[in-house]
Design an enzyme around this catalytic site. Structure first.
Site, PDB file in Angstrom:
ATOM      1  N   SER A  37      46.576  34.998  74.801  1.00  0.00           N
ATOM      2  CA  SER A  37      45.050  34.668  73.805  1.00  0.00           C
ATOM      3  C   SER A  37      44.825  33.320  74.110  1.00  0.00           C
ATOM      4  O   SER A  37      45.119  33.067  75.501  1.00  0.00           O
ATOM      5  CB  SER A  37      45.151  34.720  73.046  1.00  0.00           C
ATOM      6  OG  SER A  37      43.611  35.216  72.193  1.00  0.00           O
TER       7      SER A  37
ATOM      8  N   LYS B 131      23.444  33.035  54.961  1.00  0.00           N
ATOM      9  CA  LYS B 131      24.038  31.094  55.148  1.00  0.00           C
ATOM     10  C   LYS B 131      25.568  31.205  53.581  1.00  0.00           C
ATOM     11  O   LYS B 131      26.651  30.449  54.042  1.00  0.00           O
ATOM     12  CB  LYS B 131      23.220  30.538  53.539  1.00  0.00           C
ATOM     13  CG  LYS B 131      24.057  28.752  53.513  1.00  0.00           C
ATOM     14  CD  LYS B 131      23.813  28.048  55.087  1.00  0.00           C
ATOM     15  CE  LYS B 131      24.171  27.152  54.823  1.00  0.00           C
ATOM     16  NZ  LYS B 131      24.036  26.224  56.181  1.00  0.00           N
TER      17      LYS B 131
END
Length: 285
Positions: free
Chosen positions: A102, A154
């Site tokens: 990765s 949010k």
């Protein structure tokens, strides 16, 4: 309180100054830079690349990567520094350790040449983000959480409520965009067709031998083989002199308990500091 706890752990596990030492060799110098464990910060690796790139006595850099990856931003910052070093004419060879997956593979892509051990685990071209939910536990013990917000997304990802379909779509779009960036880097640096990279970019890992067949690495070899390859790229004909850094002043815990305790607490700190978006191979197999 959480900040103070983290600051305390960091102060205990942080080391002191570093010193540079050389290993036997009669030829020109090769610098070894090591990237070990999860990529939480890019600061130390970037600092070393800048230092050795500007040092005219250093003919090439051997970058030893043994990491499952980590933060997206930190991985890209290291990648950019490796690429700049290579672009300015100083060879950079990656020697892969047990794992270079990765983000560990991402940073390797910028090298002049990638050397993997046959048993190295590499690849894992993907992005991951994990979320913890504690709303059920809080409900059982009679604690309610109240959120006041402006903007419906949010508080997306908050542990105090389940994810909505909109939350999931929002985070999936973020993952897909960062995944696209990873795929583009592999295409460009490894000079592979888009469809070929896309077929490999499902998060799976490959052994070094499998990665070589897929052109994700350049050759197979040990760390010593990588030294010879680096010397050849740099035009060094004699046995190269190896230069690397090591800690000179140990942390408080290192002084009291030794390296084992230090390593364990460093792992705890790294887990606390995990970024939201990660190029990271997850364990479990």
């Amino acid at each position: 309180m959480t900040f103070l706890f983290f600051a305390f752990l960091t102060s205990l596990t942080s080391g002191g100054d570093v010193e540079e030492y050389t290993e036997s060799g009669h030829g020109d110098k090769i610098a070894v830079i090591e990237l070990r464990d999860a990529i939480v910060s890019s600061d130390d690796v970037v600092r070393q690349f800048k230092k050795y790139r500007d040092d005219r006595s250093i003919r090439a850099i051997l970058f030893h990567v043994d990491s499952p990856g980590g933060g997206v931003v930190a991985s890209h910052e290291i990648y950019a520094e490796v690429k700049r070093t290579r672009s300015e004419g100083k060879p950079v060879v990656v020697s892969m350790g047990a794992v270079a997956a990765s983000g560990g593979y991402y940073v390797s892509c910028a090298a002049s040449k990638i050397v993997a051990n046959p048993g190295t685990l590499t690849g894992s071209i993907g992005v991951i983000s994990q979320f913890v939910r504690i709303d059920s536990l809080l409900h059982k013990i009679g604690i309610d959480a109240m959120t006041i917000k402006s903007g419906k997304l949010k508080d997306a990802g908050t542990p105090y409520r389940p994810m909505t379909p909109e939350d999931r779509e929002y985070f999936q779009n973020l993952m897909d965009d960062v995944h696209r960036q990873f795929i583009a880097i592999v295409e460009k640096e490894r000079k592979l067709p888009h469809d070929s990279v896309l077929a490999m970019a499902d998060g799976r890992v490959f052994t070094g031998e499998q990665a070589l067949r897929r052109h994700l690495v350049d050759t197979l070899g040990t760390f010593e083989d990588a030294i010879r390859i680096t010397a050849k790229l740099a035009g060094i004909t004699e046995q190269p002199t190896i230069v690397r850094e090591r800690k000179r002043v140990f942390s408080l815990l290192d002084r009291i308990f030794g390296e084992t305790v230090l390593s364990g607490l460093s792992d705890v700190v790294n887990e606390i500091r995990q970024p939201l978006l990660q190029y990271r191979m997850m364990h479990g197999f």
